[in-house]
Design a protein around this motif. Structure first.
Motif, PDB file in Angstrom:
ATOM      1  N   ASN A 108       0.837  -1.216   0.000  1.00 25.30           N
ATOM      2  CA  ASN A 108       0.000   0.000   0.000  1.00 25.30           C
ATOM      3  C   ASN A 108       0.866   1.259   0.000  1.00 25.30           C
ATOM      4  OD1 ASN A 108      -2.245  -1.655   0.126  1.00 25.30           O
ATOM      5  ND2 ASN A 108      -2.496  -1.438   2.334  1.00 25.30           N
ATOM      6  N   THR A 109       1.916   1.237  -0.776  1.00 23.79           N
ATOM      7  CA  THR A 109       2.904   2.319  -0.767  1.00 23.79           C
ATOM      8  C   THR A 109       3.180   2.805  -2.179  1.00 23.79           C
ATOM      9  OG1 THR A 109       3.925   1.477   1.254  1.00 23.79           O
ATOM     10  CG2 THR A 109       5.236   2.980  -0.087  1.00 23.79           C
ATOM     11  N   VAL A 110       3.269   4.116  -2.294  1.00 22.74           N
ATOM     12  CA  VAL A 110       3.653   4.742  -3.548  1.00 22.74           C
ATOM     13  C   VAL A 110       4.965   5.481  -3.318  1.00 22.74           C
ATOM     14  CG1 VAL A 110       2.259   6.814  -3.089  1.00 22.74           C
ATOM     15  CG2 VAL A 110       2.898   6.247  -5.438  1.00 22.74           C
ATOM     16  N   TYR A 111       5.826   5.465  -4.323  1.00 26.72           N
ATOM     17  CA  TYR A 111       7.148   6.065  -4.207  1.00 26.72           C
ATOM     18  C   TYR A 111       7.336   7.161  -5.261  1.00 26.72           C
ATOM     19  CZ  TYR A 111       7.959   1.651  -1.787  1.00 26.72           C
ATOM     20  OH  TYR A 111       7.870   0.572  -0.938  1.00 26.72           O
ATOM     21  N   LEU A 112       8.226   8.073  -4.962  1.00 28.17           N
ATOM     22  CA  LEU A 112       8.637   9.072  -5.938  1.00 28.17           C
ATOM     23  C   LEU A 112      10.164   9.159  -5.879  1.00 28.17           C
ATOM     24  CD1 LEU A 112       7.572  11.131  -8.043  1.00 28.17           C
ATOM     25  CD2 LEU A 112       7.836  12.887  -6.269  1.00 28.17           C
ATOM     26  N   GLN A 113      10.806   8.610  -6.892  1.00 31.29           N
ATOM     27  CA  GLN A 113      12.255   8.687  -7.012  1.00 31.29           C
ATOM     28  C   GLN A 113      12.596   9.972  -7.750  1.00 31.29           C
ATOM     29  OE1 GLN A 113      14.742   6.400  -5.863  1.00 31.29           O
ATOM     30  NE2 GLN A 113      16.066   8.117  -6.418  1.00 31.29           N
ATOM     31  N   MET A 114      13.423  10.800  -7.151  1.00 29.79           N
ATOM     32  CA  MET A 114      13.745  12.100  -7.741  1.00 29.79           C
ATOM     33  C   MET A 114      15.241  12.182  -7.975  1.00 29.79           C
ATOM     34  SD  MET A 114      11.270  14.479  -5.352  1.00 29.79           S
ATOM     35  CE  MET A 114      12.177  14.124  -3.853  1.00 29.79           C
ATOM     36  N   ASN A 115      15.605  12.274  -9.259  1.00 29.06           N
ATOM     37  CA  ASN A 115      17.022  12.302  -9.605  1.00 29.06           C
ATOM     38  C   ASN A 115      17.191  12.726 -11.051  1.00 29.06           C
ATOM     39  OD1 ASN A 115      19.831  11.768  -9.552  1.00 29.06           O
ATOM     40  ND2 ASN A 115      19.495   9.734 -10.388  1.00 29.06           N
ATOM     41  N   PRO A 116      17.965  13.789 -11.351  1.00 30.87           N
ATOM     42  CA  PRO A 116      18.641  14.649 -10.405  1.00 30.87           C
ATOM     43  C   PRO A 116      17.733  15.778  -9.921  1.00 30.87           C
ATOM     44  CG  PRO A 116      19.216  15.306 -12.612  1.00 30.87           C
ATOM     45  CD  PRO A 116      18.286  14.126 -12.743  1.00 30.87           C
ATOM     46  N   LEU A 117      17.947  16.186  -8.712  1.00 30.31           N
ATOM     47  CA  LEU A 117      17.176  17.307  -8.170  1.00 30.31           C
ATOM     48  C   LEU A 117      17.805  18.625  -8.580  1.00 30.31           C
ATOM     49  CD1 LEU A 117      16.373  15.694  -4.774  1.00 30.31           C
ATOM     50  CD2 LEU A 117      14.664  16.760  -6.245  1.00 30.31           C
ATOM     51  N   LYS A 118      16.936  19.586  -8.851  1.00 27.45           N
ATOM     52  CA  LYS A 118      17.365  20.897  -9.312  1.00 27.45           C
ATOM     53  C   LYS A 118      16.958  21.965  -8.302  1.00 27.45           C
ATOM     54  CE  LYS A 118      16.915  19.842 -14.254  1.00 27.45           C
ATOM     55  NZ  LYS A 118      16.273  20.269 -15.528  1.00 27.45           N
ATOM     56  N   PRO A 119      17.546  23.147  -8.407  1.00 27.77           N
ATOM     57  CA  PRO A 119      17.167  24.239  -7.493  1.00 27.77           C
ATOM     58  C   PRO A 119      15.695  24.621  -7.566  1.00 27.77           C
ATOM     59  CG  PRO A 119      19.258  24.716  -8.537  1.00 27.77           C
ATOM     60  CD  PRO A 119      18.722  23.474  -9.201  1.00 27.77           C
ATOM     61  N   ALA A 120      15.002  24.261  -8.663  1.00 22.42           N
ATOM     62  CA  ALA A 120      13.580  24.590  -8.791  1.00 22.42           C
ATOM     63  C   ALA A 120      12.667  23.570  -8.114  1.00 22.42           C
ATOM     64  CB  ALA A 120      13.215  24.689 -10.268  1.00 22.42           C
ATOM     65  N   ASP A 121      13.237  22.495  -7.592  1.00 29.38           N
ATOM     66  CA  ASP A 121      12.419  21.412  -7.034  1.00 29.38           C
ATOM     67  C   ASP A 121      12.023  21.535  -5.564  1.00 29.38           C
ATOM     68  OD1 ASP A 121      14.314  19.090  -9.020  1.00 29.38           O
ATOM     69  OD2 ASP A 121      12.313  19.913  -9.439  1.00 29.38           O
ATOM     70  N   PRO A 122      12.667  22.372  -4.755  1.00 32.70           N
ATOM     71  CA  PRO A 122      12.283  22.429  -3.336  1.00 32.70           C
ATOM     72  C   PRO A 122      10.829  22.781  -3.129  1.00 32.70           C
ATOM     73  CG  PRO A 122      14.350  23.557  -3.681  1.00 32.70           C
ATOM     74  CD  PRO A 122      13.810  23.215  -5.040  1.00 32.70           C
ATOM     75  N   ALA A 123      10.173  22.033  -2.237  1.00 28.75           N
ATOM     76  CA  ALA A 123       8.757  22.236  -1.955  1.00 28.75           C
ATOM     77  C   ALA A 123       8.351  21.250  -0.873  1.00 28.75           C
ATOM     78  CB  ALA A 123       7.923  22.007  -3.214  1.00 28.75           C
ATOM     79  N   VAL A 124       7.133  21.410  -0.434  1.00 29.23           N
ATOM     80  CA  VAL A 124       6.528  20.359   0.382  1.00 29.23           C
ATOM     81  C   VAL A 124       5.846  19.398  -0.579  1.00 29.23           C
ATOM     82  CG1 VAL A 124       4.796  19.809   2.122  1.00 29.23           C
ATOM     83  CG2 VAL A 124       6.220  21.856   2.375  1.00 29.23           C
ATOM     84  N   TYR A 125       6.209  18.145  -0.501  1.00 30.20           N
ATOM     85  CA  TYR A 125       5.657  17.116  -1.375  1.00 30.20           C
ATOM     86  C   TYR A 125       4.625  16.314  -0.598  1.00 30.20           C
ATOM     87  CZ  TYR A 125       9.207  17.986  -4.940  1.00 30.20           C
ATOM     88  OH  TYR A 125       9.982  18.562  -5.923  1.00 30.20           O
ATOM     89  N   SER A 126       3.449  16.178  -1.201  1.00 29.95           N
ATOM     90  CA  SER A 126       2.352  15.473  -0.538  1.00 29.95           C
ATOM     91  C   SER A 126       1.797  14.409  -1.469  1.00 29.95           C
ATOM     92  CB  SER A 126       1.234  16.441  -0.167  1.00 29.95           C
ATOM     93  OG  SER A 126       1.692  17.476   0.668  1.00 29.95           O
ATOM     94  N   CYS A 127       1.408  13.294  -0.900  1.00 26.28           N
ATOM     95  CA  CYS A 127       0.742  12.287  -1.719  1.00 26.28           C
ATOM     96  C   CYS A 127      -0.763  12.372  -1.482  1.00 26.28           C
ATOM     97  CB  CYS A 127       1.276  10.887  -1.454  1.00 26.28           C
ATOM     98  SG  CYS A 127       0.835  10.190   0.140  1.00 26.28           S
ATOM     99  N   THR A 128      -1.486  11.896  -2.448  1.00 28.45           N
ATOM    100  CA  THR A 128      -2.927  12.024  -2.395  1.00 28.45           C
ATOM    101  C   THR A 128      -3.611  10.834  -3.043  1.00 28.45           C
ATOM    102  OG1 THR A 128      -4.790  13.439  -2.999  1.00 28.45           O
ATOM    103  CG2 THR A 128      -2.973  13.332  -4.545  1.00 28.45           C
TER     104      THR A 128
END
Length: 111
Positions: free
Chosen positions: A76-96
């Motif tokens: 019952n799990t969803v993943y988000l692999q983020m690579n490469p991260l950029k300076p525009a990516d910072p945020a609060v990430y929420s799943c829904t």
């Protein structure tokens, strides 16, 4: 009780990677589309990626080719692999799922 619990956020240098996880109650996971949103200060909330119960994925243009969404239906799990991260990516990430939201996890990209 219905809930979504995210984890995996943190501080990473530009070009680095993070994997976010979101574990959901079975009642709102099995058979439903799961999505990851993000919201940075002063910006509108953005749908980053989504995945159907069958594994079909969709991405925002801003993350296409860099982020990968996946799900483990047994956990019952969803993943988000983020690579490469950029300076525009910072945020609060929420799943829904449907009308339900997690509490969010902060992603910070800084050298």
């Amino acid at each position: 009780q219905v809930q979504l619990v995210e984890s995996g956020g943190g501080l990473v240098q530009p070009g680095g990677s993070l994997r976010l996880s979101c574990t959901a109650s079975e009642a709102i996971f099995r058979g439903y589309v799961m999505g990851w949103y993000r919201q940075a200060p002063g910006k509108q909330r953005e749908l980053v990626a989504s995945i159907t119960s069958g594994g079909r994925t969709s991405y925002a243009n801003s993350v296409k080719g860099r982020f990968t969404i996946s799900r483990d239906n047994a956990k019952n799990t969803v993943y988000l692999q983020m690579n490469p991260l950029k300076p525009a990516d910072p945020a609060v990430y929420s799943c829904t799922s449907q009308i339900y939201w997690g509490q969010g996890t902060q992603v910070t990209v800084s050298s």
